[in-house]
Design an enzyme around this catalytic site. Structure first.
Site, mmCIF file in Angstrom:
data_model
loop_
_atom_site.group_PDB
_atom_site.id
_atom_site.type_symbol
_atom_site.label_atom_id
_atom_site.label_comp_id
_atom_site.label_asym_id
_atom_site.label_seq_id
_atom_site.Cartn_x
_atom_site.Cartn_y
_atom_site.Cartn_z
ATOM 1 N N PHE A 104 -2.348 24.449 -6.355
ATOM 2 C CA PHE A 104 -3.698 25.131 -5.365
ATOM 3 C C PHE A 104 -3.251 25.694 -4.157
ATOM 4 C CE2 PHE A 104 -5.418 22.711 -1.688
ATOM 5 C CZ PHE A 104 -7.119 22.964 -2.059
ATOM 6 N N LEU A 112 -4.123 27.440 -0.408
ATOM 7 C CA LEU A 112 -4.729 27.296 0.122
ATOM 8 C C LEU A 112 -4.116 27.568 1.382
ATOM 9 C CD1 LEU A 112 -6.826 26.653 1.745
ATOM 10 C CD2 LEU A 112 -6.461 24.297 1.975
ATOM 11 N N GLY A 125 -2.185 27.272 7.653
ATOM 12 C CA GLY A 125 -1.815 26.005 7.423
ATOM 13 C C GLY A 125 -2.427 24.662 7.425
ATOM 14 N N TRP A 177 4.587 28.613 0.153
ATOM 15 C CA TRP A 177 4.646 26.091 0.086
ATOM 16 C C TRP A 177 3.539 25.877 -1.301
ATOM 17 C CZ3 TRP A 177 2.651 27.363 5.185
ATOM 18 C CH2 TRP A 177 3.643 27.486 6.317
ATOM 19 N N GLN A 188 19.895 -12.413 10.148
ATOM 20 C CA GLN A 188 18.639 -12.454 10.228
ATOM 21 C C GLN A 188 18.127 -10.925 10.234
ATOM 22 O OE1 GLN A 188 16.933 -14.709 13.479
ATOM 23 N NE2 GLN A 188 15.564 -16.152 11.953
ATOM 24 N N GLN A 229 20.133 2.317 6.882
ATOM 25 C CA GLN A 229 20.588 1.643 8.226
ATOM 26 C C GLN A 229 21.018 0.700 7.259
ATOM 27 O OE1 GLN A 229 20.790 2.998 11.124
ATOM 28 N NE2 GLN A 229 22.746 0.790 11.706
ATOM 29 N N GLY A 235 24.126 1.261 5.524
ATOM 30 C CA GLY A 235 25.677 1.643 6.476
ATOM 31 C C GLY A 235 26.172 2.771 5.692
ATOM 32 N N GLU A 245 -0.294 18.180 2.509
ATOM 33 C CA GLU A 245 -1.810 18.046 2.054
ATOM 34 C C GLU A 245 -2.596 17.528 3.568
ATOM 35 O OE1 GLU A 245 -3.154 16.522 -0.900
ATOM 36 O OE2 GLU A 245 -1.412 17.347 -2.541
HETATM 37 N N1 CAA Z 1 -15.361 18.030 3.202
HETATM 38 C C1 CAA Z 1 -16.676 19.155 2.391
HETATM 39 N N2 CAA Z 1 -17.031 19.708 3.482
HETATM 40 C C2 CAA Z 1 -16.013 19.429 4.810
HETATM 41 C C3 CAA Z 1 -14.724 18.489 4.956
HETATM 42 C C4 CAA Z 1 -14.646 17.772 4.183
HETATM 43 N N3 CAA Z 1 -13.858 16.579 4.211
HETATM 44 N N4 CAA Z 1 -14.446 18.590 6.098
HETATM 45 C C5 CAA Z 1 -15.000 19.653 6.949
HETATM 46 N N5 CAA Z 1 -16.074 19.715 5.909
HETATM 47 C C6 CAA Z 1 -16.614 20.724 6.297
HETATM 48 C C7 CAA Z 1 -17.920 20.869 7.518
HETATM 49 O O1 CAA Z 1 -18.987 20.091 7.147
HETATM 50 C C8 CAA Z 1 -17.545 21.766 7.914
HETATM 51 O O2 CAA Z 1 -19.161 22.407 7.754
HETATM 52 P P1 CAA Z 1 -20.635 23.354 8.235
HETATM 53 O O3 CAA Z 1 -20.036 24.156 9.145
HETATM 54 O O4 CAA Z 1 -21.221 23.936 6.910
HETATM 55 O O5 CAA Z 1 -21.573 22.315 8.782
HETATM 56 C C9 CAA Z 1 -16.961 22.954 7.783
HETATM 57 O O6 CAA Z 1 -16.354 22.223 6.613
HETATM 58 C C10 CAA Z 1 -15.378 23.053 8.988
HETATM 59 O O7 CAA Z 1 -15.498 22.128 9.358
HETATM 60 P P2 CAA Z 1 -14.022 21.772 10.770
HETATM 61 O O8 CAA Z 1 -15.133 22.951 11.578
HETATM 62 O O9 CAA Z 1 -14.051 19.873 10.815
HETATM 63 O O10 CAA Z 1 -13.317 22.899 9.902
HETATM 64 P P3 CAA Z 1 -11.886 23.306 10.910
HETATM 65 O O11 CAA Z 1 -12.123 24.872 10.618
HETATM 66 O O12 CAA Z 1 -11.782 22.300 12.114
HETATM 67 O O13 CAA Z 1 -10.610 23.047 9.740
HETATM 68 C C11 CAA Z 1 -9.424 20.142 9.363
HETATM 69 C C12 CAA Z 1 -10.668 20.880 10.211
HETATM 70 C C13 CAA Z 1 -9.143 19.227 8.908
HETATM 71 C C14 CAA Z 1 -8.379 20.521 10.640
HETATM 72 C C15 CAA Z 1 -8.448 21.691 8.343
HETATM 73 O O14 CAA Z 1 -8.253 22.955 7.763
HETATM 74 C C16 CAA Z 1 -7.747 20.641 7.591
HETATM 75 O O15 CAA Z 1 -7.568 20.104 6.920
HETATM 76 N N6 CAA Z 1 -6.253 21.822 7.659
HETATM 77 C C17 CAA Z 1 -5.079 21.188 6.833
HETATM 78 C C18 CAA Z 1 -4.990 21.647 5.538
HETATM 79 C C19 CAA Z 1 -4.136 20.810 4.664
HETATM 80 O O16 CAA Z 1 -4.232 19.753 4.425
HETATM 81 N N7 CAA Z 1 -3.362 21.968 3.922
HETATM 82 C C20 CAA Z 1 -3.231 21.237 2.669
HETATM 83 C C21 CAA Z 1 -2.569 22.525 2.210
HETATM 84 S S1 CAA Z 1 -2.176 22.017 0.701
HETATM 85 C C22 CAA Z 1 -1.600 20.855 0.025
HETATM 86 O O17 CAA Z 1 -0.513 20.746 0.918
HETATM 87 C C23 CAA Z 1 -0.640 20.309 -1.227
HETATM 88 C C24 CAA Z 1 0.895 20.618 -1.770
HETATM 89 O O18 CAA Z 1 1.836 21.321 -1.179
HETATM 90 C C25 CAA Z 1 0.652 19.230 -1.772
#
Ligand code: CAA
Length: 381
Positions: free
Chosen positions: A123, A125, A131, A156, A279, A336, A339, A363
């Site tokens: 995946f 993103l 990030g 990553w 304890q 801990q 030790g 995530e």
């Molecule tokens: N489901 C559906 N839609 C969603 C949603 C959800 N959970 N959360 C937000 N949205 C929609 C909102 O409704 C909004 O839509 P509209 O404009 O049409 O109303 C739109 O998305 C934008 O929402 P926000 O304004 O809340 O978005 P934002 O830019 O402020 O970001 C955030 C929100 C929660 C910070 C987000 O950027 C986020 O989750 N960041 C973290 C990213 C992340 O988790 N990355 C992990 C990478 S993958 C990984 O780690 C895998 C691995 O290695 C194992």
């Protein structure tokens, strides 16, 4: 709300526990030491149906639910957190969005082989500059006749070096902000895809992650996942589910810390008795067990809500936030209790300590989980 697993769910848990104890645990230290992708364990997980647990049977999955998924994830991560995350990414971050947003042809072509383990998924993103701020995508998708040309760098990417297929996010209209993000199903052998050197990580060292470079990659419309501009919602809703899987991974690491510390504390003697009878140690064990149970209930609740098709984004964030915190505390306390023996690689708890940390980062960091929870609260959800 019902919190006790059904017989079918317990059967999945038992099968996962047996596999984890007999086949995964004996290899966990070596997988970590050698930074080895456990291909043979991934093949066994495919045979057991663990790579597409909640994918319906017609699409090659086990046709079980998300409660079963978290029960299995905890067991496998208890033995080896690297093996756990390989499973989690394939289930939550690849099969799930293709199941929910893919058309029938895409499900036939990609979902069935992913759920049966003929293919492994990743995946993509995150980027060097996207990030926590996932909407700041710089990877571009530019239309060219009926095709798309992709250009950019992903960072990553868990399973990146070993995956054959990728759920990929791109920006195709920067002016539209997050509504300009579009998802694709990318075959990793497409011309112009290059996988970077595997990341040298603190923990989960058997889980391969890397950069992915896209250099003028040409994809046809058939590879579009969902609608043009619908990619951010696919990413966010997919991560809601993924966070439940990572909460279960954290539970597994925390439980490993508790079980290993308890076993050691019952053997190791100081001042004439097993340290478990002091304890200071007994209270640590009691706190670890209590916090793990609380984290487990949060995780089961989030999975159960997903199974009920009820909103679960806030509950998934709570489960991941709390379970990852508990796992880190449990691993720290386990060291801990051990030790000096906790600080050397001869014993498993230093591995749990290193493995636990990532559950507070990927995530969505713990800070992002708090943001998600707070946003839900402010919307009255
Ligand atoms: N489901 C559906 N839609 C969603 C949603 C959800 N959970 N959360 C937000 N949205 C929609 C909102 O409704 C909004 O839509 P509209 O404009 O049409 O109303 C739109 O998305 C934008 O929402 P926000 O304004 O809340 O978005 P934002 O830019 O402020 O970001 C955030 C929100 C929660 C910070 C987000 O950027 C986020 O989750 N960041 C973290 C990213 C992340 O988790 N990355 C992990 C990478 S993958 C990984 O780690 C895998 C691995 O290695 C194992």
């Amino acid at each position: 709300m019902k919190f006790s697993p059904t017989e079918d769910q317990l059967a999945v848990q038992n099968m996962a526990r047996e596999f984890a104890t007999n086949e995964v645990l004996p290899k966990a230290a070596e997988i970590d030491r050698e930074h080895r992708h456990p291909a043979e364990l991934v093949a066994r997980m495919a045979e057991l149906g663990f790579l597409g647990i909640a994918v319906p049977e017609p699409w090659g999955g086990a046709g079980m639910d998300h409660v079963s998924y978290v029960l299995a994830m905890e067991e496998i991560s208890r033995a080896c957190a690297s093996t756990g995350v390989i499973m989690s990414v394939n289930n939550s971050l690849v099969c799930d969005p293709i199941l929910r947003f893919g058309n029938d042809a895409q499900k036939q072509k990609w979902l069935s082989p992913l759920a049966t383990g003929k293919l492994l998924g990743c995946f993509a993103l995150s980027e060097p500059e996207a990030g926590s701020d996932a909407a700041a995508q710089k990877t571009t998708a530019t239309p060219d006749g009926a095709d798309w040309i992709l250009q950019g760098t992903k960072n990553w990417i868990t399973n990146g070096p070993v995956a054959q297929v990728c759920v990929l996010f791109t920006m195709n209209d920067r002016a539209a902000g997050h509504r300009g993000i579009t998802a694709f199903i990318l075959p990793m052998d497409a011309k112009g895809v290059r996988v970077g050197t595997p990341d040298d990580k603190l923990g989960i060292r058997g889980s391969k992650s890397s950069q992915i470079f896209l250099d003028d990659v040409r994809l046809s419309d058939e590879h579009l996942l969902g609608e043009i501009g619908g990619g951010f919602k696919i990413a966010m809703s997919t991560l809601d589910g993924g966070r439940i899987g990572i909460a279960a991974q954290a539970l597994g690491i925390g439980r490993a810390s508790l079980e290993d510390a308890l076993g050691y504390a019952q053997q190791r003697k100081t001042f004439g008795k097993p340290i478990a009878q002091h304890q200071a140690i007994a209270f640590k064990l009691a706190d670890m067990a209590t916090e793990l149970d609380a984290a487990r209930l949060l995780t089961w609740r989030a999975a159960w809500l997903k199974d009920q098709k009820a909103p679960y984004g806030k509950e998934a964030a709570m489960a991941k936030l709390y379970a990852s915190d508990v796992a880190n505390r449990a691993a720290r306390e386990a060291i801990q209790i051990f030790g000096g023996n906790g600080y050397v690689t001869e014993f498993p708890v230093e591995r749990h300590f290193r493995d636990a940390k990532i559950t507070e980062i990927y995530e969505g960091t713990s800070e992002i989980q708090r943001l998600v929870i707070a946003n839900h609260l402010q919307k009255g959800q």
